[in-house]
Motif scaffolding. Structure first.
Motif, PDB file in Angstrom:
ATOM      1  N   PRO A  32       0.841  -1.206   0.000  1.00  0.00           N
ATOM      2  CA  PRO A  32       0.000   0.000   0.000  1.00  0.00           C
ATOM      3  C   PRO A  32       0.874   1.254   0.000  1.00  0.00           C
ATOM      4  O   PRO A  32       1.970   1.264   0.566  1.00  0.00           O
ATOM      5  CB  PRO A  32      -0.776  -0.101   1.313  1.00  0.00           C
ATOM      6  N   LYS A  33       0.388   2.307  -0.604  1.00  0.00           N
ATOM      7  CA  LYS A  33       1.179   3.535  -0.732  1.00  0.00           C
ATOM      8  C   LYS A  33       1.544   4.130   0.626  1.00  0.00           C
ATOM      9  O   LYS A  33       2.603   4.717   0.784  1.00  0.00           O
ATOM     10  CB  LYS A  33       0.424   4.573  -1.567  1.00  0.00           C
ATOM     11  N   TRP A  34       0.686   3.973   1.641  1.00  0.00           N
ATOM     12  CA  TRP A  34       0.993   4.556   2.947  1.00  0.00           C
ATOM     13  C   TRP A  34       2.222   3.900   3.574  1.00  0.00           C
ATOM     14  O   TRP A  34       2.897   4.501   4.388  1.00  0.00           O
ATOM     15  CB  TRP A  34      -0.206   4.485   3.893  1.00  0.00           C
ATOM     16  N   MET A  35       2.517   2.660   3.196  1.00  0.00           N
ATOM     17  CA  MET A  35       3.702   1.979   3.737  1.00  0.00           C
ATOM     18  C   MET A  35       4.981   2.501   3.097  1.00  0.00           C
ATOM     19  O   MET A  35       6.054   2.370   3.672  1.00  0.00           O
ATOM     20  CB  MET A  35       3.607   0.463   3.518  1.00  0.00           C
ATOM     21  N   ILE A  36       4.896   3.084   1.932  1.00  0.00           N
ATOM     22  CA  ILE A  36       6.068   3.532   1.196  1.00  0.00           C
ATOM     23  C   ILE A  36       6.408   4.990   1.515  1.00  0.00           C
ATOM     24  O   ILE A  36       7.544   5.414   1.364  1.00  0.00           O
ATOM     25  CB  ILE A  36       5.832   3.322  -0.316  1.00  0.00           C
ATOM     26  N   VAL A  37       5.425   5.746   1.984  1.00  0.00           N
ATOM     27  CA  VAL A  37       5.611   7.169   2.263  1.00  0.00           C
ATOM     28  C   VAL A  37       6.605   7.352   3.410  1.00  0.00           C
ATOM     29  O   VAL A  37       6.541   6.672   4.433  1.00  0.00           O
ATOM     30  CB  VAL A  37       4.259   7.828   2.608  1.00  0.00           C
ATOM     31  N   ALA A  38       7.533   8.288   3.244  1.00  0.00           N
ATOM     32  CA  ALA A  38       8.624   8.494   4.203  1.00  0.00           C
ATOM     33  C   ALA A  38       8.138   8.900   5.590  1.00  0.00           C
ATOM     34  O   ALA A  38       8.748   8.526   6.587  1.00  0.00           O
ATOM     35  CB  ALA A  38       9.598   9.538   3.668  1.00  0.00           C
ATOM     36  N   LYS A  39       7.041   9.632   5.685  1.00  0.00           N
ATOM     37  CA  LYS A  39       6.590  10.091   7.002  1.00  0.00           C
ATOM     38  C   LYS A  39       6.096   8.945   7.876  1.00  0.00           C
ATOM     39  O   LYS A  39       6.048   9.074   9.096  1.00  0.00           O
ATOM     40  CB  LYS A  39       5.512  11.166   6.867  1.00  0.00           C
ATOM     41  N   HIS A  40       5.769   7.805   7.298  1.00  0.00           N
ATOM     42  CA  HIS A  40       5.323   6.650   8.069  1.00  0.00           C
ATOM     43  C   HIS A  40       6.463   5.692   8.412  1.00  0.00           C
ATOM     44  O   HIS A  40       6.260   4.715   9.136  1.00  0.00           O
ATOM     45  CB  HIS A  40       4.241   5.880   7.310  1.00  0.00           C
ATOM     46  N   ARG A  41       7.654   5.950   7.874  1.00  0.00           N
ATOM     47  CA  ARG A  41       8.787   5.041   8.029  1.00  0.00           C
ATOM     48  C   ARG A  41       9.131   4.729   9.493  1.00  0.00           C
ATOM     49  O   ARG A  41       9.233   3.552   9.850  1.00  0.00           O
ATOM     50  CB  ARG A  41      10.001   5.599   7.290  1.00  0.00           C
ATOM     51  N   PRO A  42       9.308   5.732  10.377  1.00  0.00           N
ATOM     52  CA  PRO A  42       9.692   5.414  11.765  1.00  0.00           C
ATOM     53  C   PRO A  42       8.664   4.549  12.496  1.00  0.00           C
ATOM     54  O   PRO A  42       9.030   3.573  13.154  1.00  0.00           O
ATOM     55  CB  PRO A  42       9.817   6.783  12.434  1.00  0.00           C
TER      56      PRO A  42
END
Length: 53
Positions: A32-42
């Protein structure tokens, strides 16, 4: 873990298949795109570490 390495990577590159062009057959292209977005990484890396325990 492969998913953890992919999420943690800062530069993700993809290459087209010579005969067919771009494909959507890899595990990572189907995330899913939300898993790839940098702001969700941590938060995602923290959750993956918790799952590993």
């Amino acid at each position: 873990m492969l998913l953890e390495q992919y999420i943690a990577s800062l530069l993700r590159s993809s290459k087209p298949v010579p005969q067919y062009g771009w494909h959507n057959q890899s595990l990572f292209s189907r995330l899913p795109k939300w898993m790839i977005v940098a702001k969700h990484r941590p938060g995602l890396l923290k959750a993956l570490a918790k799952l590993k325990q």
